[in-house]
Design a protein around this motif. Structure first.
Motif, PDB file in Angstrom:
ATOM      1  N   PRO A  58       1.150  -1.178  -0.101  1.00 52.35           N
ATOM      2  CA  PRO A  58       0.322   0.088  -0.038  1.00 52.35           C
ATOM      3  C   PRO A  58       1.331   1.581  -0.036  1.00 52.35           C
ATOM      4  O   PRO A  58       0.424   1.741  -0.050  1.00 52.35           O
ATOM      5  N   TYR A  59       2.059   1.687  -0.026  1.00 52.88           N
ATOM      6  CA  TYR A  59       2.765   2.250   0.419  1.00 52.88           C
ATOM      7  C   TYR A  59       2.502   3.196  -1.785  1.00 52.88           C
ATOM      8  O   TYR A  59       2.895   2.329  -2.540  1.00 52.88           O
ATOM      9  N   THR A  60       2.312   4.602  -1.514  1.00 56.20           N
ATOM     10  CA  THR A  60       2.596   5.156  -2.903  1.00 56.20           C
ATOM     11  C   THR A  60       3.967   4.468  -3.421  1.00 56.20           C
ATOM     12  O   THR A  60       3.639   4.970  -4.942  1.00 56.20           O
ATOM     13  N   ARG A  61       5.047   4.322  -3.403  1.00 64.33           N
ATOM     14  CA  ARG A  61       6.106   4.423  -4.461  1.00 64.33           C
ATOM     15  C   ARG A  61       6.015   3.194  -4.779  1.00 64.33           C
ATOM     16  O   ARG A  61       6.450   2.838  -6.260  1.00 64.33           O
ATOM     17  N   THR A  62       4.786   2.127  -3.931  1.00 64.34           N
ATOM     18  CA  THR A  62       4.786   0.752  -4.987  1.00 64.34           C
ATOM     19  C   THR A  62       3.709   0.920  -5.746  1.00 64.34           C
ATOM     20  O   THR A  62       3.901   0.067  -7.019  1.00 64.34           O
ATOM     21  N   MET A  63       2.638   1.351  -5.214  1.00 66.97           N
ATOM     22  CA  MET A  63       2.321   1.834  -6.433  1.00 66.97           C
ATOM     23  C   MET A  63       2.395   2.558  -7.330  1.00 66.97           C
ATOM     24  O   MET A  63       1.736   2.143  -8.614  1.00 66.97           O
ATOM     25  N   GLN A  64       2.516   3.471  -7.267  1.00 66.05           N
ATOM     26  CA  GLN A  64       3.384   3.954  -8.576  1.00 66.05           C
ATOM     27  C   GLN A  64       4.164   3.238  -9.359  1.00 66.05           C
ATOM     28  O   GLN A  64       3.488   3.344 -10.416  1.00 66.05           O
ATOM     29  N   THR A  65       5.175   2.457  -8.788  1.00 64.26           N
ATOM     30  CA  THR A  65       5.893   1.646  -9.969  1.00 64.26           C
ATOM     31  C   THR A  65       4.807   0.503 -10.315  1.00 64.26           C
ATOM     32  O   THR A  65       4.592  -0.150 -11.828  1.00 64.26           O
ATOM     33  N   ALA A  66       2.965   0.204  -9.350  1.00 64.45           N
ATOM     34  CA  ALA A  66       2.763  -1.289 -10.406  1.00 64.45           C
ATOM     35  C   ALA A  66       2.034  -0.658 -11.173  1.00 64.45           C
ATOM     36  O   ALA A  66       1.584  -0.831 -12.454  1.00 64.45           O
ATOM     37  N   HIS A  67       1.562   0.694 -11.145  1.00 69.33           N
ATOM     38  CA  HIS A  67       1.038   1.693 -12.490  1.00 69.33           C
ATOM     39  C   HIS A  67       1.850   1.798 -13.382  1.00 69.33           C
ATOM     40  O   HIS A  67       0.579   1.699 -14.313  1.00 69.33           O
ATOM     41  N   GLU A  68       2.905   1.948 -13.606  1.00 66.73           N
ATOM     42  CA  GLU A  68       3.701   1.925 -14.661  1.00 66.73           C
ATOM     43  C   GLU A  68       3.908   0.806 -15.518  1.00 66.73           C
ATOM     44  O   GLU A  68       3.956   0.525 -16.206  1.00 66.73           O
ATOM     45  N   PHE A  69       3.771  -0.989 -14.146  1.00 67.88           N
ATOM     46  CA  PHE A  69       3.484  -1.947 -14.903  1.00 67.88           C
ATOM     47  C   PHE A  69       2.078  -2.097 -15.581  1.00 67.88           C
ATOM     48  O   PHE A  69       2.747  -2.505 -16.909  1.00 67.88           O
ATOM     49  N   LEU A  70       1.293  -1.303 -15.300  1.00 66.01           N
ATOM     50  CA  LEU A  70       0.202  -1.669 -15.945  1.00 66.01           C
ATOM     51  C   LEU A  70      -0.219  -1.224 -16.721  1.00 66.01           C
ATOM     52  O   LEU A  70      -1.308  -0.885 -17.700  1.00 66.01           O
ATOM     53  N   LYS A  71       0.370   0.017 -17.425  1.00 64.07           N
ATOM     54  CA  LYS A  71       0.117   1.218 -17.888  1.00 64.07           C
ATOM     55  C   LYS A  71       0.401   0.077 -19.318  1.00 64.07           C
ATOM     56  O   LYS A  71      -0.779   0.733 -20.234  1.00 64.07           O
ATOM     57  N   TYR A  72       0.964  -0.906 -19.714  1.00 68.60           N
ATOM     58  CA  TYR A  72       1.610  -2.246 -20.407  1.00 68.60           C
ATOM     59  C   TYR A  72       0.628  -3.289 -20.817  1.00 68.60           C
ATOM     60  O   TYR A  72       1.076  -3.817 -21.779  1.00 68.60           O
TER      61      TYR A  72
END
Length: 172
Positions: A58-72
Motif C-alpha cells: 500500500p505504499y505510494t512508491r509501490t503503487m506508482q511502480t505497479a501503475h507503470e507496469f499496468l500502463k503496458y
C-alpha cells in the motif's frame, strides 16, 4: 505457484521531507523521474506475459511502480496491506532516533536483537507475507508482488535489492 517479487522503483523523498513528514507518513513518497524510467523498463520484462495477478504493497512508491507496469499490461491488481515494508518499530514511536533505527535494521539483517526497539523480525515478515500469498496460491499459477527490499531479502537471502529488481520464488 510461481511468485515474482519485485522491488518498487526509486523513491523521491524530497516532497515528504519538505513537508516535514516523519515516520509512516514518509511512505507517501512518490517516484523520481528516473524511478519512472526504471519502472517503465522493468515493465518490458517477459514475466508479465505469464503473470495473472499483481499484488501491491500500500505504499505510494509501490503503487506508482505497479501503475507503470499496468500502463503496458492488462493484468488484474490488488493492494494488499501486509506486503508493506519491514517495521523497525512495532510500537510506532515517533521519537525513535536514527541510531536506534539503524541498530534495529542491522539486527533485522543479522538475526540479532541489540536494538532497544521492538522491531519486526525476519520470521515475522515472512509469516506476514505468507498470510497474503496463501490466499492466492490456489487461484493462480503465477503472480507478481510489488513490494520492498526488506521483504524480498527475507525470501531470497539477498541483501542488496535493486530498484525494480525481479526475483522468482516457488510458493507452495
Amino acid at each position: 505457484m510461481k511468485v515474482y517479487l519485485i522491488r518498487h522503483s526509486e523513491p523521491d523523498f524530497s516532497q515528504v521531507d519538505a513537508a516535514g513528514y516523519k515516520g509512516l507518513a514518509r511512505d507517501l513518497t512518490r517516484l523520481t523521474p528516473e524511478g519512472i524510467k526504471i519502472a517503465d523498463k522493468a515493465a518490458q520484462s517477459p514475466i508479465f506475459q505469464e503473470v495473472q495477478m499483481i499484488l501491491v504493497s500500500p505504499y505510494t512508491r509501490t503503487m506508482q511502480t505497479a501503475h507503470e507496469f499496468l500502463k503496458y499490461h492488462q493484468i488484474p491488481s490488488q493492494v494488499e496491506l501486509l506486503l508493506h515494508e519491514w517495521r523497525p518499530d512495532k510500537a510506532n514511536r515517533s521519537d525513535a532516533t536514527k541510531e536506534e533505527l539503524d541498530t534495529a535494521y542491522q539486527d533485522f539483517l543479522n538475526g540479532t536483537h541489540n536494538s532497544v526497539l521492538d522491531f519486526e523480525t525476519g520470521d515475522e515478515v515472512i509469516a506476514r507475507v505468507k498470510s497474503v500469498l496463501d490466499r492466492y496460491k490456489n487461484k493462480y499459477d503465477c503472480i507478481a508482488c510489488v513490494t520492498h527490499g526488506g521483504v524480498i531479502s527475507q525470501f531470497t537471502g539477498e541483501r542488496t535489492i535493486p530498484f525494480c529488481g525481479i526475483y522468482e520464488i516457488d510458493y507452495e
